[in-house]
Design a protein around this motif. Structure first.
Motif, PDB file in Angstrom:
ATOM      1  N   ILE A 155      -7.571  18.082  23.068  1.00 50.54           N
ATOM      2  CA  ILE A 155      -7.740  19.379  22.422  1.00 50.54           C
ATOM      3  C   ILE A 155      -6.871  20.425  23.108  1.00 50.54           C
ATOM      4  CG2 ILE A 155      -9.369  21.270  22.035  1.00 50.54           C
ATOM      5  CD1 ILE A 155     -11.536  19.153  21.576  1.00 50.54           C
ATOM      6  N   SER A 156      -6.810  20.366  24.437  1.00 49.69           N
ATOM      7  CA  SER A 156      -6.018  21.341  25.186  1.00 49.69           C
ATOM      8  C   SER A 156      -4.525  21.166  24.935  1.00 49.69           C
ATOM      9  CB  SER A 156      -6.310  21.221  26.688  1.00 49.69           C
ATOM     10  OG  SER A 156      -5.839  19.995  27.202  1.00 49.69           O
TER      11      SER A 156
ATOM     12  N   GLY B 184     -18.790  31.919  25.692  1.00 48.48           N
ATOM     13  CA  GLY B 184     -17.572  31.899  26.495  1.00 48.48           C
ATOM     14  C   GLY B 184     -17.073  33.279  26.880  1.00 48.48           C
ATOM     15  N   PHE B 185     -15.801  33.538  26.556  1.00 47.17           N
ATOM     16  CA  PHE B 185     -15.141  34.764  26.996  1.00 47.17           C
ATOM     17  C   PHE B 185     -15.760  36.002  26.364  1.00 47.17           C
ATOM     18  CE2 PHE B 185     -12.720  32.189  24.012  1.00 47.17           C
ATOM     19  CZ  PHE B 185     -12.795  32.947  22.861  1.00 47.17           C
TER      20      PHE B 185
ATOM     21  N   VAL C 140      -9.820  28.191  22.842  1.00 47.51           N
ATOM     22  CA  VAL C 140     -11.011  27.487  22.356  1.00 47.51           C
ATOM     23  C   VAL C 140     -11.645  26.623  23.451  1.00 47.51           C
ATOM     24  CG1 VAL C 140     -11.827  25.714  20.726  1.00 47.51           C
ATOM     25  CG2 VAL C 140     -10.311  27.529  19.947  1.00 47.51           C
ATOM     26  N   ILE C 141     -10.854  26.171  24.419  1.00 42.47           N
ATOM     27  CA  ILE C 141     -11.427  25.344  25.484  1.00 42.47           C
ATOM     28  C   ILE C 141     -12.466  26.130  26.281  1.00 42.47           C
ATOM     29  CG2 ILE C 141      -9.393  23.881  25.701  1.00 42.47           C
ATOM     30  CD1 ILE C 141      -8.601  25.469  28.179  1.00 42.47           C
TER      31      ILE C 141
ATOM     32  N   TYR D 140     -15.432  25.286  13.807  1.00 46.00           N
ATOM     33  CA  TYR D 140     -16.097  25.083  15.094  1.00 46.00           C
ATOM     34  C   TYR D 140     -16.160  26.401  15.870  1.00 46.00           C
ATOM     35  CZ  TYR D 140     -16.770  23.599  19.940  1.00 46.00           C
ATOM     36  OH  TYR D 140     -17.236  23.474  21.225  1.00 46.00           O
ATOM     37  N   THR D 141     -15.026  27.093  15.941  1.00 46.34           N
ATOM     38  CA  THR D 141     -14.942  28.324  16.720  1.00 46.34           C
ATOM     39  C   THR D 141     -15.813  29.426  16.141  1.00 46.34           C
ATOM     40  OG1 THR D 141     -12.667  27.747  17.334  1.00 46.34           O
ATOM     41  CG2 THR D 141     -13.344  30.024  17.659  1.00 46.34           C
ATOM     42  N   ALA D 142     -15.732  29.616  14.818  1.00 46.92           N
ATOM     43  CA  ALA D 142     -16.519  30.671  14.179  1.00 46.92           C
ATOM     44  C   ALA D 142     -18.011  30.420  14.342  1.00 46.92           C
ATOM     45  CB  ALA D 142     -16.149  30.780  12.704  1.00 46.92           C
TER      46      ALA D 142
END
Length: 583
Positions: free
Chosen positions: A85-86, A141-142, A282-283, A375-377
């Motif tokens: 993924i990265s 996360g951030f 995203v990681i 996934y992110t949303a």
């Protein structure tokens, strides 16, 4: 207790709750649920007697732990998932398609310089994110770090801006998936949108492990295809393709008009390059679903160097050697993949069959971006709910650890892609709608990356001010606080470049439409920030009193978790230190 103190206490409890929901490791699980297997939160004994369809239905229900809001996200992403993924996560239409527009706008030199500069910015930013994500591997996360280390009001604004960015991107990428098929056929786009939408829904309903497996496969294909293109491009440039009438090309093309449209063209490419790296962060979100952040995240962060150096800079250097920025085919149809400089380079060498193969890779990359968008949303909305920045119902996770309600809201918006059928009547309503939706979050990446750098700067200063040692951290960014300062400055420069391009659009005169489509997101972010600030009037906490303990996972914690505290420490040589820095 004052109103401000009460709110501070409540937020600390919320952060504690988010942390406990998303960062419980195997050693802790064994103490709380001794009868369960590792990485499992709910009681599995009833499942042994469930039928196949009964189990599918029950998996959507809350776990049998007495917690109505669910059990939190599952740690199902393995090291190999995070590594791929990265490496391949940000390889998509930004590289394969949009780079063609950048080449036409600014020339080869602008493309190579700006993508390199943006890569340096991301290099510093992701290392800062990696340090904080290992120390605080929590939901959100951030966005959570911005709320905690910068200001709750800014964290609120950033979270919603970032969520809307990927929320809107989902139907847009579905549309792009359909458009890519115009390379082969003129079948109604709605048919392809339906197929891709159903595919993405199925992947997401299968859980985070399915997302990891799909991204592993798709990213692997993208990586191999990009490496293959670089090798092929070298052969074409050296005149090794018999069907290419141009013979030896060398540097004859790249020298021609390498800086197009002057400083304005250079700035426009700078902005486009930054958008191409979207998704790299995203990681940081995936940290909450990684089985061992200490091992997986540092390795994923180090892969950033190779992604920047090889997959962006080298591949675009080869494009500059093969494609003239004034090639009419490059800007012929900006909505289709026929304008992809990668496909165009193969077509101009007259290699039969291979353009279709690479176009298939572009389709795969767009599917990957679509999958990542959902996934992110979904995870961002779930993370906001844990911080009370979104309705509480989005905190719910089912028995498999899926943020079900948040995920369903995101997936449902995918049907918005069918608005493209409105264009059949001869109007461009869908283009107008999508353009203004994207304008709402056009600066999301810069806000996100800049906030990561600023959060890391404040975190490090507070860490030092409170007499804490960096030895407590399981992973330390080798660039330290100065790397984050450089990353923050680069993000500010990107915002300035975007303002300049929005105010003075390339090939046009200053006008309100272009300006607000490029900079409306700043207005939205300010409104969100001020609105929340009025609601929550807390001041930024003193650095010496900033809470650094809630949710903190020290090096000692990780060592006791993986047993490395009992391993003898070995002195690393220069070669091994260098290798670990990049790999």
């Amino acid at each position: 207790m004052s109103e401000i103190d009460r709110k501070t206490s409540e937020e600390k409890k919320v952060f504690d709750s988010a942390e406990s929901n998303t960062t419980t490791f195997q050693t802790t699980e064994a103490k709380i649920y001794p009868s369960e297997s590792r990485n499992t939160f709910y009681d599995k004994s009833p499942e042994a007697e469930e039928g196949f369809f009964e189990k599918i239905v029950n998996d959507f229900k809350p776990p049998a732990t007495g917690r109505p809001d669910g059990v939190g996200l599952k740690r199902k992403l393995k090291n190999r998932h995070m590594q791929m993924i990265s490496i391949g996560g940000a390889i998509g239409s930004g590289l394969y398609v949009s780079s063609g527009n950048s080449l036409a706008d600014g020339g080869a030199a602008s493309v190579i310089i700006n993508y390199s500069l943006t890569g340096i910015m991301m290099f510093f930013t992701i290392y800062a994110l990696g340090e904080m994500a290992v120390a605080y591997p929590v939901a959100g996360g951030f966005n959570t770090y911005a709320s905690r280390f910068i200001d709750p009001a800014w964290g609120f604004s950033l979270s919603w801006n970032y969520f809307i960015n990927y929320f809107v991107t989902f139907p847009l990428e579905l549309t792009t998936c359909a458009i890519t098929f115009r390379f082969w056929t003129d079948i109604n786009s709605a048919a392809w949108i339906s197929i891709f939408l159903v595919t993405v829904i199925i992947i997401n309903l299968l859980g985070v492990r399915a997302y990891g497996e799909v991204e592993f496969v798709l990213s692997f294909i993208k990586v191999i295809a990009t490496l293959g293109f670089v090798i092929l491009a070298i052969i074409i440039d050296c005149g090794g393709v018999p069907t290419d009438h141009r013979g030896y090309i060398g540097g004859s093309i790249i020298k021609h008009n390498s800086f197009r449209n002057g400083f304005k063209g250079f700035c426009s490419v700078f902005v486009a390059a930054a958008f191409s790296f979207s998704g790299t962060e995203v990681i940081g979100l995936a940290a909450a679903e990684t089985d061992n952040p200490k091992k997986t995240l540092p390795k994923s962060v180090r892969q950033i160097f190779w992604r920047i150096a090889l997959f962006y800079v080298v591949s675009l250097l080869m494009i500059g050697l093969l494609i003239d920025p004034e090639d009419p085919n490059l800007m012929g149809n900006q909505s289709g993949t026929s304008t992809s400089p990668f496909v165009l380079a193969i077509q101009e060498a007259k290699i039969k069959g291979l353009p279709s193969v690479f176009n298939a890779v572009i389709v795969i990359s767009v599917i990957s971006v679509t999958n990542t968008s959902t996934y992110t949303a979904g995870r961002t909305l779930h993370g906001m709910a844990t911080l009370k920045h979104a309705p509480k119902l989005f905190v719910y996770t089912d028995r498999l650890g899926r943020p079900l309600i948040a995920m369903l809201v995101v997936l449902a918006f995918g049907f918005f892609a069918f608005i493209n059928e409105a264009n059949k009547n001869g109007n461009d309503i869908s283009d107008t709608v999508f353009n203004w939706l994207l304008a709402l979050t056009g600066l999301s990446n810069f806000f996100c990356w800049g906030s990561i750098c600023l959060s890391h700067i404040i975190f490090r200063i507070a860490f030092k001010k409170q007499g804490r040692s960096l030895n407590e951290l399981a992973f330390v960014s080798p660039m330290g606080i100065w790397g984050s300062c450089i990353g923050l400055i680069f993000n500010i420069l990107c915002l300035m470049a975007q303002f300049y391009v929005s105010l003075f659009p390339l090939g046009g005169k200053p006008n309100a439409n272009d300006f607000f489509q490029g900079y409306l997101a700043a207005v939205v972010a300010i409104v969100f920030f001020v609105g929340y600030k009025i609601y929550d009037r807390r001041c930024i906490p003193n650095l010496s009193q900033l809470d650094l303990d809630t949710g903190f996972h020290s090096a000692e914690f990780y060592n006791s978790f993986d047993g490395s505290e009992n391993e003898p420490k070995k002195e690393k040589g220069v070669f091994k230190k260098t290798l670990e820095f990049f790999c």
